[in-house]
Structures are given as C-alpha cells and as structure tokens.
Scaffold this active site. Structure first.
Site, PDB file in Angstrom:
ATOM      1  N   HIS A 126       0.841  -1.203   0.000  1.00  0.00           N
ATOM      2  CA  HIS A 126       0.000   0.000   0.000  1.00  0.00           C
ATOM      3  C   HIS A 126       0.875   1.252   0.000  1.00  0.00           C
ATOM      4  O   HIS A 126       0.542   2.246   0.641  1.00  0.00           O
ATOM      5  CB  HIS A 126      -0.912   0.042   1.234  1.00  0.00           C
ATOM      6  N   VAL A 159       3.504  19.089 -11.131  1.00  0.00           N
ATOM      7  CA  VAL A 159       4.865  18.984 -10.629  1.00  0.00           C
ATOM      8  C   VAL A 159       5.435  20.388 -10.481  1.00  0.00           C
ATOM      9  O   VAL A 159       5.421  21.185 -11.430  1.00  0.00           O
ATOM     10  CB  VAL A 159       5.735  18.141 -11.577  1.00  0.00           C
ATOM     11  N   MET A 210      -8.276   2.073  -2.303  1.00  0.00           N
ATOM     12  CA  MET A 210      -8.972   2.284  -3.577  1.00  0.00           C
ATOM     13  C   MET A 210      -9.950   3.448  -3.544  1.00  0.00           C
ATOM     14  O   MET A 210     -10.020   4.238  -4.491  1.00  0.00           O
ATOM     15  CB  MET A 210      -9.700   1.012  -4.007  1.00  0.00           C
TER      16      MET A 210
END
Length: 605
Positions: free
Chosen positions: A538, A560, A583
C-alpha cells in the site's frame, strides 16, 4: 418476411450481447499494440499508465469529444482472463503471474529481500488486490489541507468525490444478519465502481459475530460502516464486486464504457520511459513522452496540453528521475542531467503485514470476513504507556535518523509529519492497526500497523529507463515504533482468537503456533515479526502532494512544481498513510484531479 426474420435475429443477437458477462467481450483486439500507430502523433493529453487513476482520468477527460487522449500501458487487457482475476475469492492466486509486476526490494532488515506486488495490465493493481472497500478517518484527509497546505483537500470535498465514484448495493437481510452494516448516507449509488458484500452463496460463519461480541465486551464499537469517516471497531466490509460476485476492477468500471470512443486511444505492451520537455521562460514544459520496450526500440509521442503520470507509487518517481527531475545526488549517480531539483522518490510509506492463523471448529464453518480497526490503546494494551513515551520523546531523533538514511531530506519538515501522526494516534482516536479476519474452516488474521513512521525510497540506478534498474527500499522496521506496533497488533490477534465468544470456535493455532511461546512478550513478538513479515503493498507518498517547503513534489492540482504541463495523478501523491484500504481514496482523488485538469483545459480553449 426475410426482413422481419432478419430484424428478429438481430434483436435477439443484441439482447444476448447485452447480457453477456463482461469477461466475454474481446476488448484487447480493439486496442493498439503497434507503437508505430501513435509514434510522432500529437494528443491533447498523454497518460503514462492504465491503472486505477489513469483509466479513471482518461474516461473523465474523453467525455468531452473534443479532447483526444492517449493511454500507454505496459500490460494488456487482462480482465477477461478467467477466475484468477474475476473471482474475489481467488485472491493471491494471480501473484507471480504476468499480471503481477512483482518488484524486488533491495536487501532489508535481516538481509531479506521482499517482493512488492503491483498490477500490470489495464486496471493496474485493481486486477490483483483484495478488492476491499473502506475509507479513511476524516482527520487524516483534513490534515492534507490543514497540515500540508493543500487547499481543497479536505474530508468534505474528498467525501463527495469518493461517493461520486461509487455504485453501492445495500446488504441483503442475510448479509446484515451475518454482521454487515450499511449507512446509506455514506455511499454513492450513481457512480461507475460497483461495491457490495462479498458472498459466495455458502452459509455464513458465526465467527464474525463472535469476534464482534468479544470486542464489544471490551468496549469496542461493532457493526460500523467503515465508509463514513471514522473507521474504528469491528464490522464486515464491502468489496468491489458486482451483483454476480465478479471483481469490478478499474478496467471494467472505466474502460469498458469508454474504450470505443474515437477520441480515446489505448496503447498496450509499451512503457513510458521519460518525459520530453522544451525550455520556456516559465521553466520546463512537458511536450510529450518517450516510450518503448528497450533502448534500441523506442518512440516519441507528443502532448498539446499535458503529460499525466499514472504509473504507480513505485514507477512514477522513476519516470520523473529518468526525465531529470529529482535529487541531484540520485541523478548524478545514475548519470542523468538534472533539469529540476525536487525530492522525488523519498518519503515513501508502506505498511507491513504478519499473519496469525488458527483452525476453526466445525461449529464455526461458513464464509465471511470481518475487520477490526483498532485504535492506539486497543492495539498496545498494557504496553500503551511505553508506546506513548516513545511518541512523546523520540520524534526529533527519528526525524534525524530517517534523513540520515535517505528516507527524507529535511529534519524540520519530517517532524511536521511525525507530529501529525502523533496527534492522530494520541488525540484523535484514529485507527492504528487493521486486523483482517477471514473464515471458512479457519480463523485467519492478516494484520498491519496502518501508520508507519519509517520512510523509504525508490530511485533509478542507471540512465536507461528500459533496463528496469532501480532500488526499491521501503526501509521496513528501521523505526522502533513501527516494529513495536506490528508486534502489538500480532499479539492482539492471538489474544482475541481464543478469548470471549471466540473460544467456542478456536481449535488450535497454526501460525505462529509452536514457533512462538504461548505467553510471548512484546519483545519476543518483535523477533517473530522481523522473521515473518511481508510488505502490505500500500505504498504512498513517493511524489508527495504537499507544500514545496515541506517536501512536496506536486501541488494541490497535482502539477509537478517548477514545470508546466506535467502532473502526477496516482497513489504516489497522497502525503500521508491512512487508516483504510486505498482504492476509495484513489478513485476520489482521480476524479478531483480530473476536474482540475478540465478546469485548466477550459481556460486554455
């Protein structure tokens, strides 16, 4: 007469097609696998990676027929490859196959290497995960805005986006009686991603209710809906399954309804190596990507508006580094010229898993899964004062040690993260450990410390993106609190298995079994954990979304820093770990970022 017959035949064929299960649809033949078909072309957006976030964003962008999108995916359409993917009860069988990236870590503690499981194929890790459907604590998401400066990233906003993704089914009467609980106000019903109770049609085991009765006697809440913003206690959970109990991976949810759109192209069997830039007065602007399969066979394709990285928390940082964006020390070692100095590939946070398993008596037979989200005090029990003392006295030391090991780059900024986690655990009643119980002839707990203080890294080792040379270094258990927490959660699982209402169904322990004495101390449990843990797969935060001063790589719109036309839109950007399976967060995050992209597109039109 012939016309009537033909019309009837066509209608019948259409009706049959409408009811064919999704796995019978031949999607791959409609996708691209020849790179020359896209080489040199220009799209509005290029998405690197066809996993959960990549497919979600692609589907949302191409709802506008004027927006042309290319998705480049290393794998293929795999959702119709049989029960190994479709059947949620077959979890784990797909590991090690061609659909599993199966990254290898560097040697870790005790000189062990570990495999990092991640999906390869359209749908990404939703093809291979346990399809569990929970949400984090409100205070965790709120901290993204309050602590890390990401305006708009709060629970109220994310809750709406997470519900927008969801098409939930309420449990049946039998499922409710077994231990499910459902609060309709916490769910969406008009989304694309189906969720509901996992149910193989067999009788339900009484062990779920026994676990609830056992912890309830200790003052722990039970039968909670873990999607409402405060997951704590014991309940059965929802899964990503449709009404036929077929896994609803991201390809089924987002690609099947959209892959035939003329403005969406999916190129499979190719990987994005690096981003192409042009220099402008405002800094480097992404204009496309280089993709291919090896150094001798690769191609350029161009983006009019943006390049979106969705290759996952282990790979998106590498694409940035191959492109010249990252820490100078890393890029120099890999012989890559630095374009922009950003803390890429550090702050990576993954969890660790151990297993406590026992045989169940005949009286405990039946299907079912239940989860115990345990808070700090419930996890540590008698050892809570010792753990609290560590949190109140060791943050400075831990921050210094982590930076020295390359897990982060700034002691002061890292201490802000640690103080946030300490506040969650000691003041906000946030779940610290997850104990995931599976039945059917056993009482099996997979369990993990949800809130790690360890910070790992992932970095390139050469300048050639197609050699696949990189160092994935989660640095598990180099923080003493993480080891103590994993040991305490493991001890708690053993204690629960044979006490209270659980006693009736306990028929002998198999793991750790004779490998660990019955009344093991926390120190003995720690030794056991070091020899028997695995990654939880995870990982987040390797391209953290936080203020640049605190160590961010992307801003609140996933752009970015210091660039134009470049975003990271996947699981590498959440700035924290969470008390949840990921999720729901990633789907909500993808929809929120898609709206930000569309807002910018509208301004440029």
């Amino acid at each position: 007469m012939v016309s009537v017959f033909l019309s009837t035949l066509l209608l019948a064929a259409a009706t049959v097609q409408a009811y064919l299960p999704a796995q019978q649809i031949d999607v791959q033949s409609s996708l691209l696998s020849d790179p020359s078909k896209v080489a040199g072309k220009t799209y509005d957006y290029i998405i690197a990676g066809g996993g959960l976030t990549g497919l979600t964003v692609a589907a949302k962008l191409t709802e506008n027929p004027k927006i042309k999108v290319l998705v480049i995916e290393k794998g293929f359409y795999e959702s119709n490859d049989g029960a190994i993917i479709e059947d949620p009860n077959a979890y784990g069988q797909i590991f090690g196959t061609t659909v599993d990236q199966n990254y290898l870590t560097v040697p870790l503690i005790n000189n062990r290497t570990n495999n990092i499981k991640a999906g390869k194929g359209l749908g990404g890790s939703t093809l291979i995960n346990g399809d569990s459907w929970t949400r984090p604590d409100k205070v965790q998401i709120d901290s993204w805005e309050k602590v890390f400066g990401m305006e708009g990233w709060n629970w109220d906003s994310m809750f709406e986006y997470m519900k927008k993704a969801e098409a939930a089914r309420a449990p049946t009467a039998a499922q409710l009686a077994a231990g499910h609980y459902f609060n309709a106000t916490c769910h969406g019903t008009n989304g694309t991603v189906q969720s509901g109770a996992r149910d193989n049609g067999q009788p339900w085991s009484p062990i779920m209710k026994a676990l609830m009765n056992t912890v309830s006697a200790l003052g722990v809440p039970v039968q909670q809906d873990f999607l409402c913003g405060h997951p704590r206690g014991v309940s059965m959970i929802m899964n990503n399954v449709d009404e036929n109990q077929v896994r609803v991976d991201a390809a089924r949810a987002w690609l099947l309804p959209s892959y035939q759109r003329p403005n969406l192209e999916i190129l499979t069997g190719q990987m994005v190596g690096k981003v192409l830039f042009k220099q402008t007065a405002s800094g480097p602007q992404a204009v496309g990507v280089n993709f291919g399969t090896n150094k001798a066979v690769n191609f350029d394709v161009f983006a009019k508006h943006e390049v979106l990285l969705a290759a996952g928390s282990a790979i998106s940082p590498l694409i940035l580094e191959y492109s010249g964006i990252g820490l100078k020390s890393v890029l120099d070692q890999a012989n890559v010229t630095q374009l922009l100095d950003l803390p890429v590939g550090i702050n990576m946070q993954d969890q660790t898993t151990t297993t406590v398993s026992s045989r169940a008596s005949a009286a405990g037979a039946g299907q079912g899964q239940a989860v115990f989200f345990a808070n700090f005090t419930e996890t540590f029990g008698d050892y809570a004062p010792q753990a609290r003392e560590l949190l109140n006295t060791k943050l400075d030391q831990w921050a210094e040690e982590t930076v020295a090991r390359g897990g982060f780059h700034n002691v002061t900024a890292l201490k802000v993260q640690y103080e946030n986690y300490r506040n969650w655990l000691l003041d906000e009643d946030v779940a610290f450990a997850e104990l995931f119980m599976d039945t059917e002839g056993k009482i099996n707990f997979d369990l993990w410390d949800l809130i790690p203080f360890t910070r790992g890294s992932v970095h390139i080792l050469s300048s050639d993106p197609y050699l696949w040379q990189f160092a994935n270094d989660p640095k598990f258990f180099l923080n003493e609190f993480d080891l103590l927490g994993q040991a305490a959660a493991s001890k708690l699982a053993r204690d629960l298995t044979s006490q209270g209402a659980m006693k009736e169904y306990f028929a002998g322990e198999t793991l750790p079994g004779y490998n660990l004495v019955e009344n093991a101390t926390l120190s003995q449990w720690s030794d056991y954990v070091l020899q028997n843990f695995r990654p939880n797969w995870h990982a987040v935060s390797s391209c953290s979304m936080m203020s640049r001063e605190l160590g961010g790589v992307v801003d609140a719109t996933a752009k970015v820093y210091g660039t134009q036309g470049l975003r990271v839109i996947d699981g590498s950007i959440p700035p924290t770990q969470v008390s949840s399976h990921v999720m729901t967060i990633f789907y909500g995050m993808a929809l929120k970022v898609a709206d930000a992209i569309l807002d910018d597109y509208a301004k440029s039109a």
